[in-house]
Write a protein that holds these residues in place. Sequence first.
Motif, PDB file in Angstrom:
ATOM      1  N   TYR A  10      96.196  32.025  54.120  1.00  0.00           N
ATOM      2  CA  TYR A  10      95.845  33.284  54.782  1.00  0.00           C
ATOM      3  C   TYR A  10      94.636  33.933  54.113  1.00  0.00           C
ATOM      4  CZ  TYR A  10     100.944  32.866  55.487  1.00  0.00           C
ATOM      5  OH  TYR A  10     102.204  32.407  55.758  1.00  0.00           O
TER       6      TYR A  10
ATOM      7  N   THR B 194     108.572  40.768  58.557  1.00  0.00           N
ATOM      8  CA  THR B 194     108.088  39.721  59.436  1.00  0.00           C
ATOM      9  C   THR B 194     109.278  38.978  60.016  1.00  0.00           C
ATOM     10  OG1 THR B 194     106.575  37.828  59.630  1.00  0.00           O
ATOM     11  CG2 THR B 194     107.947  37.905  57.674  1.00  0.00           C
ATOM     12  N   THR B 195     109.019  38.171  61.015  1.00  0.00           N
ATOM     13  CA  THR B 195     110.033  37.246  61.520  1.00  0.00           C
ATOM     14  C   THR B 195     109.742  35.878  60.928  1.00  0.00           C
ATOM     15  OG1 THR B 195     108.705  36.687  63.446  1.00  0.00           O
ATOM     16  CG2 THR B 195     110.227  38.521  63.675  1.00  0.00           C
ATOM     17  N   THR B 196     110.770  35.078  60.769  1.00  0.00           N
ATOM     18  CA  THR B 196     110.571  33.785  60.106  1.00  0.00           C
ATOM     19  C   THR B 196     109.857  32.779  61.001  1.00  0.00           C
ATOM     20  OG1 THR B 196     112.833  33.208  60.705  1.00  0.00           O
ATOM     21  CG2 THR B 196     112.444  33.960  58.461  1.00  0.00           C
ATOM     22  N   ASP B 197     109.634  33.130  62.264  1.00  0.00           N
ATOM     23  CA  ASP B 197     108.873  32.201  63.097  1.00  0.00           C
ATOM     24  C   ASP B 197     107.489  32.731  63.425  1.00  0.00           C
ATOM     25  OD1 ASP B 197     110.419  33.000  66.327  1.00  0.00           O
ATOM     26  OD2 ASP B 197     109.598  34.241  64.731  1.00  0.00           O
ATOM     27  N   SER B 198     107.019  33.691  62.646  1.00  0.00           N
ATOM     28  CA  SER B 198     105.722  34.307  62.952  1.00  0.00           C
ATOM     29  C   SER B 198     104.624  33.817  62.024  1.00  0.00           C
ATOM     30  CB  SER B 198     105.817  35.824  62.868  1.00  0.00           C
ATOM     31  OG  SER B 198     106.071  36.205  61.538  1.00  0.00           O
ATOM     32  N   TRP B 199     104.821  32.620  61.458  1.00  0.00           N
ATOM     33  CA  TRP B 199     103.800  32.019  60.619  1.00  0.00           C
ATOM     34  C   TRP B 199     103.415  32.915  59.447  1.00  0.00           C
ATOM     35  CZ3 TRP B 199     102.815  27.030  61.714  1.00  0.00           C
ATOM     36  CH2 TRP B 199     103.213  26.591  62.985  1.00  0.00           C
ATOM     37  N   GLY B 200     104.398  33.632  58.921  1.00  0.00           N
ATOM     38  CA  GLY B 200     104.149  34.436  57.735  1.00  0.00           C
ATOM     39  C   GLY B 200     103.263  35.636  57.960  1.00  0.00           C
ATOM     40  N   LYS B 201     103.186  36.120  59.161  1.00  0.00           N
ATOM     41  CA  LYS B 201     102.348  37.275  59.434  1.00  0.00           C
ATOM     42  C   LYS B 201     103.060  38.518  58.938  1.00  0.00           C
ATOM     43  CE  LYS B 201     100.127  39.826  63.171  1.00  0.00           C
ATOM     44  NZ  LYS B 201      99.971  39.941  64.624  1.00  0.00           N
ATOM     45  N   LEU B 202     102.901  38.795  57.667  1.00  0.00           N
ATOM     46  CA  LEU B 202     103.529  39.966  57.084  1.00  0.00           C
ATOM     47  C   LEU B 202     102.842  41.237  57.546  1.00  0.00           C
ATOM     48  CD1 LEU B 202     104.163  39.063  53.340  1.00  0.00           C
ATOM     49  CD2 LEU B 202     105.876  39.442  55.099  1.00  0.00           C
ATOM     50  N   GLN B 203     103.637  42.178  57.980  1.00  0.00           N
ATOM     51  CA  GLN B 203     103.120  43.516  58.288  1.00  0.00           C
ATOM     52  C   GLN B 203     103.482  44.400  57.106  1.00  0.00           C
ATOM     53  OE1 GLN B 203     101.390  44.130  61.197  1.00  0.00           O
ATOM     54  NE2 GLN B 203     100.832  46.080  60.294  1.00  0.00           N
ATOM     55  N   PHE B 204     102.469  44.890  56.402  1.00  0.00           N
ATOM     56  CA  PHE B 204     102.713  45.674  55.202  1.00  0.00           C
ATOM     57  C   PHE B 204     102.820  47.166  55.503  1.00  0.00           C
ATOM     58  CE2 PHE B 204     102.382  42.909  51.534  1.00  0.00           C
ATOM     59  CZ  PHE B 204     101.789  41.767  52.046  1.00  0.00           C
TER      60      PHE B 204
ATOM     61  N   TYR C 260     112.865  39.213  57.700  1.00  0.00           N
ATOM     62  CA  TYR C 260     112.508  38.916  56.316  1.00  0.00           C
ATOM     63  C   TYR C 260     111.710  40.097  55.783  1.00  0.00           C
ATOM     64  CZ  TYR C 260     110.219  36.740  52.303  1.00  0.00           C
ATOM     65  OH  TYR C 260     109.744  36.467  51.051  1.00  0.00           O
TER      66      TYR C 260
ATOM     67  N   ASN D 179     109.100  32.739  54.076  1.00  0.00           N
ATOM     68  CA  ASN D 179     107.741  33.213  54.247  1.00  0.00           C
ATOM     69  C   ASN D 179     107.174  33.803  52.981  1.00  0.00           C
ATOM     70  OD1 ASN D 179     107.235  32.509  56.849  1.00  0.00           O
ATOM     71  ND2 ASN D 179     108.033  34.377  57.705  1.00  0.00           N
TER      72      ASN D 179
ATOM     73  N   TYR E 170      93.733  38.011  53.642  1.00  0.00           N
ATOM     74  CA  TYR E 170      94.104  39.402  53.819  1.00  0.00           C
ATOM     75  C   TYR E 170      92.951  40.265  53.324  1.00  0.00           C
ATOM     76  CZ  TYR E 170      99.078  38.837  54.924  1.00  0.00           C
ATOM     77  OH  TYR E 170     100.269  38.544  55.536  1.00  0.00           O
TER      78      TYR E 170
END
Lengths: 116, 113
Positions: A33, B93-103, B32, A103, A35
């Motif tokens: 990624y 995030t959701t575990t199927d969202s390719w690790g797209k963490l929303q901070f 997650y 993740n 960021y």
Amino acid sequence: DTAVSQTPKYLVTQMGNDKSIKCEQNLGHDTMYWYKQDSKKFLKIMFSYNNKELIINETVPNRFSPKSPDKAHLNLHINSLELGDSAVYFCASSPGTGGSSGNTIYFGEGSWLTVV
Amino acid sequence: GENVEQHPSTLSVQEGDSAVIKCTYSDSASNYFPWYKQELGKRPQLIIDIRSNVGEKKDQRIAVTLNKTAKHFSLHITETQPEDSAVYFCAATTTDSWGKLQFGAGTQVVVTP
């Protein structure tokens, strides 16, 4: 050994220039990624690659172009730099997409970009 | 998409006291929830995480609680020490969202001796 390494750590450049930041991970992770952390510390995803394939492309100006030559590398090239591009850019990686691998995201040390 | 709100933005505590940071999320599919600590000039580092099938998780002086119904989760730091001073970020995030963490926007914690 540094797990996610990115270079350069500091970069000062003039408006209009083109610059690149390189990133490498030795964790064997499938996903990488970029960021961006702005001056208010807000962390926002820019891009995500899984096994060299672009997965996430947030609303980032097309002056920003990521390139993943292999799954251990994800470089970021920025054209025509603007003052507003000044920020800290973090490369990161994770084992995969979720499920049992989770993740958990591991960040690099950051690249401080200052555009003058 | 997911939206994560974090409060407070700054938190000053006396050494030895407890610190609590709260986050809410909007996407009920999120499952997650990691917490990251970022010291000045350093990278964000994972300190604890929780998945949606668990209500609470502890690791020494830190703990995280999750209320899925209310869509909020919290970080608790007990017996705070000066080295706990940092910016703390929650994420979802959701575990199927390719690790797209929303901070979340981060909480600056200052522990005063």
